[in-house]
Design an enzyme around this catalytic site. Structure first.
Site, PDB file in Angstrom:
ATOM      1  N   ASP A 195       0.836  -1.184   0.000  1.00 59.08           N
ATOM      2  CA  ASP A 195       0.000   0.000   0.000  1.00 59.08           C
ATOM      3  C   ASP A 195       0.882   1.249   0.000  1.00 59.08           C
ATOM      4  O   ASP A 195       2.108   1.158   0.105  1.00 59.08           O
ATOM      5  CB  ASP A 195      -0.890  -0.038   1.258  1.00 59.08           C
ATOM      6  CG  ASP A 195      -2.302   0.420   0.967  1.00 59.08           C
ATOM      7  OD1 ASP A 195      -2.451   1.360   0.181  1.00 59.08           O
ATOM      8  OD2 ASP A 195      -3.239  -0.160   1.542  1.00 59.08           O
ATOM      9  N   ALA A 264      -0.160   8.500  -8.899  1.00 49.55           N
ATOM     10  CA  ALA A 264       1.287   8.486  -9.200  1.00 49.55           C
ATOM     11  C   ALA A 264       1.584   7.930 -10.597  1.00 49.55           C
ATOM     12  O   ALA A 264       2.649   7.367 -10.822  1.00 49.55           O
ATOM     13  CB  ALA A 264       2.064   7.709  -8.129  1.00 49.55           C
ATOM     14  N   ASP A 282     -10.611   2.527  -2.838  1.00 53.56           N
ATOM     15  CA  ASP A 282     -11.249   1.296  -2.376  1.00 53.56           C
ATOM     16  C   ASP A 282     -12.691   1.147  -2.875  1.00 53.56           C
ATOM     17  O   ASP A 282     -13.453   2.107  -2.895  1.00 53.56           O
ATOM     18  CB  ASP A 282     -11.282   1.263  -0.843  1.00 53.56           C
ATOM     19  CG  ASP A 282      -9.881   1.248  -0.263  1.00 53.56           C
ATOM     20  OD1 ASP A 282      -8.917   1.411  -1.019  1.00 53.56           O
ATOM     21  OD2 ASP A 282      -9.766   1.087   0.961  1.00 53.56           O
TER      22      ASP A 282
HETATM   23  C1  GAL Z   1      -6.171   0.905   1.622  1.00 50.75           C
HETATM   24  C2  GAL Z   1      -6.253  -0.182   0.560  1.00 50.75           C
HETATM   25  C3  GAL Z   1      -7.232  -1.225   1.009  1.00 50.75           C
HETATM   26  C4  GAL Z   1      -6.814  -1.784   2.358  1.00 50.75           C
HETATM   27  C5  GAL Z   1      -6.606  -0.667   3.367  1.00 50.75           C
HETATM   28  C6  GAL Z   1      -6.006  -1.173   4.663  1.00 50.75           C
HETATM   29  O1  GAL Z   1      -5.257   1.873   1.217  1.00 50.75           O
HETATM   30  O2  GAL Z   1      -6.642   0.384  -0.654  1.00 50.75           O
HETATM   31  O3  GAL Z   1      -7.340  -2.237   0.035  1.00 50.75           O
HETATM   32  O4  GAL Z   1      -5.616  -2.510   2.186  1.00 50.75           O
HETATM   33  O5  GAL Z   1      -5.758   0.338   2.843  1.00 50.75           O
HETATM   34  O6  GAL Z   1      -5.857  -0.164   5.606  1.00 50.75           O
END
Ligand code: GAL
Length: 637
Positions: A195, A264, A282
């Protein structure tokens, strides 16, 4: 096109003008020079879209060993694992702290008791051993910055890292080699999702930072603004992860999942580094948000290839507007992800899975579409706000089609032979992949779609182009190595639905960057029909001037296209020359063309060549948005 590339082209042009090209000058190499190579990453193992389960959509960060193993057991017991759902991935919430004397990451053993090793260390090895023993694969989660998404965004997060500022720095930053060695070596994970919140959210102005809770970093990524994003720095961090993975796993048996949500400019470089790459923020368990995520990937059919897939985020089948009371929506979500070659990662508490849910996630025909060896993401044959028609060419030359009703009311749509690139004068057979029902039509058929329904069929018929394949039918084998984008623009086409966590607070959802202007199959980079000098092309590749496309040649003998500046190009002054290379050798070339010129036919023997490159070179390196068309581009036997 990157700034470096543009500078390279400008330099090359001005040196050429002054006769100053010498080896001493070390001008940046011309990126339009053919390489004879396929530049999609060969690192990692994702010849087909990865399938499995991830803890995030089911449990958020409230994950523990019991829940994880229950999911693993359910995948095996229900037969889903045998159908391909093999990765069992831990998302955010597993870490306790970074030990300060040696920088080793410690696991939250209250949640993962088997990780306690007795010598004061912690290890996920017992867990990954158990998963491997069940025939499954194991995935883990980290962040490219110092801190995690939970730390950045969620105050009441379960499983938040503990300790002082340094102990709570659980991300990869400054620890790439050590952490990759630990997670992917010592602990034996097979997939790592990385991430980017730690390089996005920890600005000095952030209250969490100014109050001393976390250290400032960057930010290197501004999700809304590319001009405020340090693309080379972000890319370099992921490049270093790639090197660490290659060292740790010389057998190349792992998956790198990049989670930069389409920011990015990751669209243009993920294919050289990662095995799957998120195209948007998400997903949420609601229809509008599913459309948003769908749109973020659906017009990037040329940016998904075997070993590097577009990832519009994990499945929410089973939850909210995709639960079994919303079967239409759940099936649509599943069918669309299958057609897009999205990784199929279940996000449901598998302890509660009903037979009905399993029949959606486990639909053999849909899984086969997703896992088809051809590796072609579906191409939009009809693109509208109300209805969309996606067509996917399969490894055996057959087709699948999905017709999506984006609206909340019923609609009728016409499916035509032309959408499928099949002949209008002979019968076309459809097999409904949900019901198995068979039907036949000639020329066109009227189909009724219920609210939010997606009809999905296998198709058989006589090809309109029997001699070979149009390049737009094999997007998995076409790679825009250089896409000619000078100044990236935000993508106006992505559905901007209500964000559950924001609702209508603020001034609305804005277009954000995500690859607008990249090359397209059967459309210009800006979604127009392909047209050269008044001649329409229903098949072809739309690109920009100063682009270089790589095409893998699976044994075809001839390349043919009718080329020219597209009628949609804004500049009447731009000049573009088209050239075809076979394994680096020039085999066909046009003269300099201007907008309005009739299409020029390029034909070239390519027998035996592995890589064909299509170069559209502009007369200036800074040509902005000059659309060019490789009309009816095809490889023939
Ligand atoms: C977000 C990501 C999600 C999940 C989450 C966890 O940035 O897109 O899929 O991993 O963080 O905190």
């Amino acid at each position: 096109m990157s700034r470096a590339l543009r500078t390279g082209l400008l330099l090359a042009a001005s040196f050429a003008a002054t006769g100053l090209i010498t080896t001493e000058l070390h001008a940046a190499p011309d990126p339009l020079t053919p390489t004879g190579q396929w530049s999609v990453t060969a690192r990692g193992q994702a010849p087909l879209p990865p399938m499995g389960w991830n803890s995030w959509n089911a449990f958020n960060s409230d994950i523990d060993e019991e829940k994880l193993m229950a999911a693993a057991k359910a995948l095996v017991d229900t037969g889903l694992a045998a159908k391909g759902y093999r990765y069992v991935d831990i998302d955010d919430g597993w870490w306790l702290k970074r030990r300060q004397n040696d920088g080793r990451l410690l696991i939250r053993t209250a949640a993962f008791p088997s990780a306690q090793t007795g010598d004061g260390n912690t290890s996920f090895r017992p867990l990954t051993d158990r998963l491997h023993g069940m025939g499954l694969k194991a995935g883990i989660y980290s962040d490219i910055g110092r801190n995690s998404c939970g730390q950045a965004y969620t105050a009441d997060f379960k499983g938040q890292p503990e300790g002082n500022v340094a102990e709570r720095e659980v991300g990869l930053y400054d620890h790439i080699d050590q952490d990759i060695g630990l997670m992917m070596g010592e602990w034996g994970f097979d997939l790592i999702k990385i991430d980017g919140c730690g390089i996005r959210a920890m600005s000095p102005e952030n209250k969490l930072v100014s109050s001393g809770q976390y250290r400032a970093l960057g930010p290197l990524v501004d999700y809304e603004n590319l001009s405020r994003t340090d693309i080379p720095a972000v890319r370099d961090l992921y490049r270093r992860v790639g090197l660490a993975l290659a060292r740790t796993r010389p057998a190349n048996d792992y998956v790198l999942s990049i989670c930069l949500w389409g920011a990015a400019d990751v669209r243009s470089w993920a294919k050289e580094l990662g095995n799957m790459s998120r195209t948007s923020e998400d997903i949420s368990p609601n229809w509008e948000r599913m459309l948003h995520n769908l749109d973020s990937a659906s017009r990037r059919e040329l940016y998904a290839h075997p070993n590097s897939w577009n990832d519009p985020d994990m499945l929410y089948v089973g939850t909210g507007e995709f639960d079994t009371a919303h079967v239409q929506e759940a099936r649509s979500h599943m069918a669309l992800w299958a057609m897009l070659n999205a990784p199929l990662i279940i996000g449901y508490d598998m302890r509660k899975a009903t037979p009905e849910l399993l029949s959606i996630l486990g639909n053999n025909a849909l899984i086969a579409l997703n896992q088809d060896a051809g590796g072609n993401q579906a191409v939009l044959a009809y693109d509208g706000d109300t209805a969309q028609i996606f067509v996917k060419t399969l490894a055996d030359g057959g087709k699948a089609v999905a017709l999506l009703n984006r609206t909340g009311g019923p609609i009728d749509v016409k499916l035509t032979a032309a959408h499928l690139k099949l002949r209008e004068d002979s019968g076309i057979d459809l097999t409904d992949l949900w019901t198995g029902a068979q039907s036949r039509f000639t020329k066109e058929v009227n189909l009724h779609l219920a609210a939010h329904q997606t009809l999905v069929f296998r198709v058989a018929g006589a090809r309109a182009h029997p001699g070979g394949l149009y390049l737009s039918e094999m997007p998995g084998s076409v790679n825009p190595a250089v896409d000619g984008i000078v100044e990236p623009m935000a993508d106006p086409m992505v559905h901007r639905g209500l964000l559950p966590w924001r609702n209508t607070r603020g001034d609305g959802e804005h277009p954000i960057y995500g690859g607008w202007g990249g090359a397209r199959a059967d459309a210009t980079p800006y979604g127009m029909s392909l047209r050269i000098g008044g001649v329409n092309f229903s098949s072809g590749i739309g690109a920009l001037a100063n682009s270089r496309l790589e095409v893998r040649n699976a044994g075809y003998r001839n390349f043919a296209a009718r080329v020219g500046i597209d009628d949609s190009a804004l500049s009447p002054d731009a000049r573009v020359r088209f050239e075809v290379f076979a394994d680096g050798r020039s085999v066909a070339r046009s003269g300099w063309m201007k907008r309005g010129d009739q299409p020029v036919a390029l034909n070239a023997p390519v027998e035996g060549a592995r890589i064909i490159e299509l170069v559209a070179r502009g007369d200036r390196g800074d040509l902005q948005n000059v659309t060019v068309t490789w009309g009816a581009a095809a490889l023939d036997r």
